[in-house]
Design a protein around this motif. Structure first.
Motif, PDB file in Angstrom:
ATOM      1  N   TRP A  13       1.183  -1.042   0.157  1.00 27.75           N
ATOM      2  CA  TRP A  13      -0.103  -0.156  -0.215  1.00 27.75           C
ATOM      3  C   TRP A  13       0.983   0.903  -0.105  1.00 27.75           C
ATOM      4  CZ3 TRP A  13      -0.522  -4.595   2.721  1.00 27.75           C
ATOM      5  CH2 TRP A  13      -1.934  -5.128   2.701  1.00 27.75           C
ATOM      6  N   ILE A  14       0.263   2.105  -0.477  1.00 25.24           N
ATOM      7  CA  ILE A  14       1.397   3.603  -0.631  1.00 25.24           C
ATOM      8  C   ILE A  14       0.452   4.598  -1.269  1.00 25.24           C
ATOM      9  CG2 ILE A  14       1.218   2.987  -3.669  1.00 25.24           C
ATOM     10  CD1 ILE A  14       4.303   4.038  -4.054  1.00 25.24           C
ATOM     11  N   ASP A  15       1.695   5.556  -0.262  1.00 26.75           N
ATOM     12  CA  ASP A  15       0.514   6.958  -0.574  1.00 26.75           C
ATOM     13  C   ASP A  15       0.145   7.265  -1.838  1.00 26.75           C
ATOM     14  OD1 ASP A  15       1.041   7.538   1.985  1.00 26.75           O
ATOM     15  OD2 ASP A  15       3.835   8.544   1.672  1.00 26.75           O
ATOM     16  N   ARG A  16      -0.781   7.674  -1.633  1.00 32.56           N
ATOM     17  CA  ARG A  16      -1.697   8.300  -3.373  1.00 32.56           C
ATOM     18  C   ARG A  16      -1.678   9.602  -3.318  1.00 32.56           C
ATOM     19  NH1 ARG A  16      -0.321   4.053  -6.639  1.00 32.56           N
ATOM     20  NH2 ARG A  16      -1.320   2.350  -5.507  1.00 32.56           N
ATOM     21  N   GLU A  17      -2.544  10.730  -4.315  1.00 34.69           N
ATOM     22  CA  GLU A  17      -2.821  11.562  -3.819  1.00 34.69           C
ATOM     23  C   GLU A  17      -3.727  12.488  -3.490  1.00 34.69           C
ATOM     24  OE1 GLU A  17      -2.929  13.610  -8.467  1.00 34.69           O
ATOM     25  OE2 GLU A  17      -1.163  12.140  -9.338  1.00 34.69           O
ATOM     26  N   ASN A  18      -4.923  11.672  -2.791  1.00 35.44           N
ATOM     27  CA  ASN A  18      -6.110  11.939  -2.593  1.00 35.44           C
ATOM     28  C   ASN A  18      -6.270  10.503  -1.590  1.00 35.44           C
ATOM     29  OD1 ASN A  18      -6.310   9.400  -4.150  1.00 35.44           O
ATOM     30  ND2 ASN A  18      -8.200  10.437  -4.657  1.00 35.44           N
ATOM     31  N   LYS A  19      -4.849   9.650  -0.829  1.00 36.83           N
ATOM     32  CA  LYS A  19      -4.947   9.223   0.024  1.00 36.83           C
ATOM     33  C   LYS A  19      -3.427   8.586   0.552  1.00 36.83           C
ATOM     34  CE  LYS A  19      -7.989   5.562   1.398  1.00 36.83           C
ATOM     35  NZ  LYS A  19      -8.106   4.319   0.779  1.00 36.83           N
ATOM     36  N   ASN A  20      -3.201   9.262   2.180  1.00 33.64           N
ATOM     37  CA  ASN A  20      -1.588   9.052   2.832  1.00 33.64           C
ATOM     38  C   ASN A  20      -1.476   7.162   3.135  1.00 33.64           C
ATOM     39  OD1 ASN A  20      -1.010  11.102   2.170  1.00 33.64           O
ATOM     40  ND2 ASN A  20      -2.074  11.863   4.187  1.00 33.64           N
ATOM     41  N   LEU A  21      -0.794   6.909   3.483  1.00 30.12           N
ATOM     42  CA  LEU A  21      -0.686   5.680   3.383  1.00 30.12           C
ATOM     43  C   LEU A  21      -1.546   4.565   4.972  1.00 30.12           C
ATOM     44  CD1 LEU A  21       0.892   2.544   3.489  1.00 30.12           C
ATOM     45  CD2 LEU A  21       2.829   3.947   4.722  1.00 30.12           C
ATOM     46  N   GLU A  22      -1.175   6.252   6.043  1.00 28.58           N
ATOM     47  CA  GLU A  22      -2.094   6.086   7.259  1.00 28.58           C
ATOM     48  C   GLU A  22      -3.450   5.526   6.931  1.00 28.58           C
ATOM     49  OE1 GLU A  22       1.360   8.601   7.717  1.00 28.58           O
ATOM     50  OE2 GLU A  22      -0.561   8.283   6.090  1.00 28.58           O
ATOM     51  N   ASP A  23      -3.384   6.099   5.891  1.00 27.75           N
ATOM     52  CA  ASP A  23      -5.439   6.111   5.643  1.00 27.75           C
ATOM     53  C   ASP A  23      -5.774   4.619   5.929  1.00 27.75           C
ATOM     54  OD1 ASP A  23      -6.455   8.588   6.296  1.00 27.75           O
ATOM     55  OD2 ASP A  23      -5.641   9.364   4.038  1.00 27.75           O
ATOM     56  N   TYR A  24      -4.976   3.628   5.087  1.00 26.88           N
ATOM     57  CA  TYR A  24      -5.036   1.741   5.161  1.00 26.88           C
ATOM     58  C   TYR A  24      -5.207   1.379   5.952  1.00 26.88           C
ATOM     59  CZ  TYR A  24      -4.621   3.836   0.381  1.00 26.88           C
ATOM     60  OH  TYR A  24      -4.350   3.896  -1.418  1.00 26.88           O
ATOM     61  N   LEU A  25      -4.945   2.177   6.546  1.00 26.37           N
ATOM     62  CA  LEU A  25      -4.073   1.413   8.284  1.00 26.37           C
ATOM     63  C   LEU A  25      -5.415   0.136   8.840  1.00 26.37           C
ATOM     64  CD1 LEU A  25      -2.652   0.778  10.803  1.00 26.37           C
ATOM     65  CD2 LEU A  25      -3.351   2.385  11.794  1.00 26.37           C
TER      66      LEU A  25
END
Length: 251
Positions: free
Chosen positions: A126-138
């Motif tokens: 899982w990787i940082d996206r333009e509209n979503k940070n890695l933290e949001d994938y926790l």
């Protein structure tokens, strides 16, 4: 109020600061790090984010009775007895670049994105996206690891049950084979005993006939003949299972 980092995260933070002062890690240093500290490979400017992400992940694990475990010089998440290797790194994007001669080669362009990976071979990330940070994938990452760990735990439980069934059947088959061998040995011994009993009786019958023939003939019964008759009867008794019965426990 500042949140206190998990002890393992804090220990990793201190170790990373120490390693920042070393130009190039030796193989022994790298091995030591991998076996004790969280797998975080990022520049200092991304480190606080990486540490906080790991802190949130570990605390979520422990809240649900799961843990971090180091094995084979690698860091793993342990759920339901299953190990999932993890890694948090700074993403480098591979690019193909052509030189002036027209030949191309791989080049790696550093980014400011964090990437979290699970698995040791076919890794999922899982990787940082333009509209979503890695933290949001926790939560998504946690749910993925939990689901995968449950699947492997259930599979290995079924495999263990099947293996126990196979082992039990193998034990039964081995016992049946053993009993079959014992029965064959008993039968062979029975046939041998019957044959030896018959031989012993034949010897005795022959000897009695020989004695009778000597007694009714003009041949004298001398000492050598008596010794021979005694020896022959002894031999008949030795091979006769009636006089030398097998032990009950061997039957």
């Amino acid at each position: 109020m500042k949140t206190q980092l998990h002890p393992l995260v804090q220990k990793t933070k201190i170790e990373l600061k120490r390693l920042d002062k070393i130009d190039r890690l030796s193989w022994e240093e790298q091995k030591k790090y991998n076996s004790k500290f969280l797998p975080i490979t990022v520049e200092p400017k991304l480190r606080n984010r990486a540490l906080k992400f790991m802190d949130s992940l570990i605390k979520k694990l422990e809240d649900n009775n799961h843990s971090i475990k180091f094995e084979y010089n690698r860091c793993h998440i342990e759920m339901y007895g299953q190990l999932t290797e993890i890694n948090l790194r700074q993403k480098y994007f591979r690019k193909r670049i052509k030189n002036s001669s027209g030949y191309s080669h791989n080049s790696y362009e550093k980014s400011d994105k964090l990437e979290f990976q699970v698995g040791s071979y076919a890794r999922k990330g899982w990787i940082d996206r333009e509209n979503k940070n890695l933290e949001d994938y926790l939560s998504i990452i946690y749910d993925y690891i939990e689901k995968d760990s449950r699947r492997w735990a259930d599979l290995r439980k079924r495999q263990a049950i099947q293996e126990a069934i196979r082992a039990a059947q193998a034990k039964i088959d081995a016992e049946l084979s053993k009993q079959k061998v014992i029965e064959e040995e008993k039968l062979n011994q029975l046939l041998l005993d019957a044959e030896n009993h018959d031989k012993a009786n034949k010897i005795r019958s022959y000897l009695n006939t020989l004695i009778k023939q000597r007694s009714t003939s003009y041949h004298s019964i001398n000492n050598d003949f008596e010794k021979y008759i005694e020896w022959a009867f002894t031999k008949a008794d030795e091979i006769d299972p009636i006089l030398n019965p097998p032990k009950i426990e061997n039957l």
